[in-house]
Design a protein around this motif. Structure first.
Motif, mmCIF file in Angstrom:
data_model
loop_
_atom_site.group_PDB
_atom_site.id
_atom_site.type_symbol
_atom_site.label_atom_id
_atom_site.label_comp_id
_atom_site.label_asym_id
_atom_site.label_seq_id
_atom_site.Cartn_x
_atom_site.Cartn_y
_atom_site.Cartn_z
ATOM 1 N N ILE A 1 -2.945 -8.013 65.353
ATOM 2 C CA ILE A 1 -3.886 -9.224 64.764
ATOM 3 C C ILE A 1 -4.716 -8.429 63.856
ATOM 4 C CG2 ILE A 1 -5.800 -10.329 65.811
ATOM 5 C CD1 ILE A 1 -4.433 -10.721 68.579
ATOM 6 N N LYS A 2 -4.992 -7.135 64.064
ATOM 7 C CA LYS A 2 -6.024 -6.644 63.068
ATOM 8 C C LYS A 2 -5.121 -6.513 61.596
ATOM 9 C CE LYS A 2 -8.868 -3.973 65.995
ATOM 10 N NZ LYS A 2 -9.135 -2.594 66.748
ATOM 11 N N TYR A 3 -3.915 -6.066 61.781
ATOM 12 C CA TYR A 3 -3.125 -5.862 60.377
ATOM 13 C C TYR A 3 -3.062 -7.520 59.650
ATOM 14 C CZ TYR A 3 0.756 -5.729 57.316
ATOM 15 O OH TYR A 3 1.625 -5.775 56.075
ATOM 16 N N HIS A 4 -2.825 -8.308 60.349
ATOM 17 C CA HIS A 4 -2.587 -9.670 59.725
ATOM 18 C C HIS A 4 -3.962 -10.369 59.282
ATOM 19 C CE1 HIS A 4 1.795 -9.846 60.330
ATOM 20 N NE2 HIS A 4 1.611 -9.761 61.611
ATOM 21 N N LEU A 5 -5.064 -9.929 60.094
ATOM 22 C CA LEU A 5 -6.365 -10.581 59.561
ATOM 23 C C LEU A 5 -6.753 -9.772 58.275
ATOM 24 C CD1 LEU A 5 -8.417 -10.299 62.955
ATOM 25 C CD2 LEU A 5 -7.985 -12.425 61.411
ATOM 26 N N GLU A 6 -6.547 -8.608 58.042
ATOM 27 C CA GLU A 6 -6.661 -7.721 56.832
ATOM 28 C C GLU A 6 -5.851 -8.455 55.703
ATOM 29 O OE1 GLU A 6 -7.904 -3.322 55.235
ATOM 30 O OE2 GLU A 6 -6.743 -3.471 56.913
ATOM 31 N N GLN A 7 -4.778 -8.428 55.970
ATOM 32 C CA GLN A 7 -3.659 -8.981 54.853
ATOM 33 C C GLN A 7 -4.064 -10.630 54.844
ATOM 34 O OE1 GLN A 7 -1.689 -6.995 53.660
ATOM 35 N NE2 GLN A 7 -2.661 -5.642 54.843
ATOM 36 N N CYS A 8 -4.672 -11.253 55.631
ATOM 37 C CA CYS A 8 -5.097 -12.671 55.387
ATOM 38 C C CYS A 8 -6.280 -12.619 54.395
ATOM 39 C CB CYS A 8 -5.201 -13.261 56.633
ATOM 40 S SG CYS A 8 -3.822 -14.155 57.500
ATOM 41 N N LYS B 1 -7.266 -10.225 52.419
ATOM 42 C CA LYS B 1 -6.729 -9.943 51.018
ATOM 43 C C LYS B 1 -6.054 -11.066 50.151
ATOM 44 C CE LYS B 1 -5.680 -5.031 52.215
ATOM 45 N NZ LYS B 1 -4.785 -4.067 52.541
ATOM 46 N N LEU B 2 -5.542 -11.684 51.038
ATOM 47 C CA LEU B 2 -4.961 -13.270 50.333
ATOM 48 C C LEU B 2 -5.561 -14.295 50.213
ATOM 49 C CD1 LEU B 2 -1.293 -12.454 51.971
ATOM 50 C CD2 LEU B 2 -1.862 -12.236 49.442
ATOM 51 N N GLY B 3 -6.981 -13.925 50.677
ATOM 52 C CA GLY B 3 -7.979 -15.200 49.947
ATOM 53 C C GLY B 3 -8.215 -16.246 51.356
ATOM 54 N N VAL B 4 -7.690 -16.067 52.725
ATOM 55 C CA VAL B 4 -7.949 -16.874 53.734
ATOM 56 C C VAL B 4 -9.537 -17.012 53.935
ATOM 57 C CG1 VAL B 4 -7.707 -17.272 56.341
ATOM 58 C CG2 VAL B 4 -5.776 -16.615 54.777
ATOM 59 N N LYS B 5 -10.022 -18.115 54.076
ATOM 60 C CA LYS B 5 -11.195 -18.426 54.170
ATOM 61 C C LYS B 5 -11.505 -18.504 55.746
ATOM 62 C CE LYS B 5 -11.928 -18.411 49.883
ATOM 63 N NZ LYS B 5 -12.092 -16.854 49.220
ATOM 64 N N THR B 6 -12.823 -18.307 56.257
ATOM 65 C CA THR B 6 -13.222 -18.565 57.446
ATOM 66 C C THR B 6 -12.905 -19.812 58.304
ATOM 67 O OG1 THR B 6 -14.980 -16.837 57.375
ATOM 68 C CG2 THR B 6 -15.199 -18.264 59.325
ATOM 69 N N ASN B 7 -13.018 -20.965 57.603
ATOM 70 C CA ASN B 7 -12.735 -22.412 58.174
ATOM 71 C C ASN B 7 -10.939 -22.278 58.383
ATOM 72 O OD1 ASN B 7 -12.140 -22.570 55.371
ATOM 73 N ND2 ASN B 7 -12.673 -24.447 55.006
ATOM 74 N N GLU B 8 -10.429 -21.660 57.425
ATOM 75 C CA GLU B 8 -8.718 -21.542 57.599
ATOM 76 C C GLU B 8 -8.512 -20.596 59.086
ATOM 77 O OE1 GLU B 8 -6.820 -22.014 53.360
ATOM 78 O OE2 GLU B 8 -8.361 -20.148 53.484
ATOM 79 N N LEU B 9 -9.664 -19.559 58.900
ATOM 80 C CA LEU B 9 -9.218 -18.683 59.911
ATOM 81 C C LEU B 9 -9.361 -19.178 61.475
ATOM 82 C CD1 LEU B 9 -8.578 -15.742 60.970
ATOM 83 C CD2 LEU B 9 -11.007 -15.657 61.131
#
Length: 114
Positions: free
Chosen positions: A64-71, A73-81
């Motif tokens: 989860i931490k790995y993918h959060l960091e990648q997300c 870096k790739l511009g995922v916004k908090t509302n998308e999260l």
């Protein structure tokens, strides 16, 4: 030491140890993992979001931490999260809630300077 720094240092140290074993299968697994998240028919951002949902459903905090960091870096916004969290909790059930808490805590560390 922040949870972000601790996570990054531990992951780097252990990955180096694993890869230095010179085990062909482990090297190939790491390679396939890297290749799986590259742009293709789906872009890397979408693949990382899918990886995050899968990791949450499987309840793997390290993943989860790995993918959060990648997300991040790739511009995922908090509302998308939060939509990602919604899908993960619908698919995985309420057992995913504790992982959602820790994921949000890690996300807040990632985004604290935005």
């Amino acid at each position: 030491m922040s949870i972000l720094q601790e996570y990054r240092e531990y992951r780097e140290k252990m990955n180096e140890k694993i890869l230095s074993s010179d085990n062909k299968v482990m090297k190939r697994i790491f390679s396939v993992d890297t290749l799986s998240y590259m742009d293709g028919a789906l872009n890397a951002k979408t693949k990382e979001m899918l990886g995050l949902v899968s990791s949450m459903v499987l309840r793997c905090d390290d993943c989860i931490k790995y993918h959060l960091e990648q997300c991040y870096k790739l511009g995922v916004k908090t509302n998308e999260l939060f939509e990602i969290f919604s899908v993960a909790n619908v698919v995985g059930g309420t057992i995913v809630i504790p992982h959602t808490r820790r994921a949000l805590e890690f996300w807040e560390v990632l985004t604290e300077n935005d």
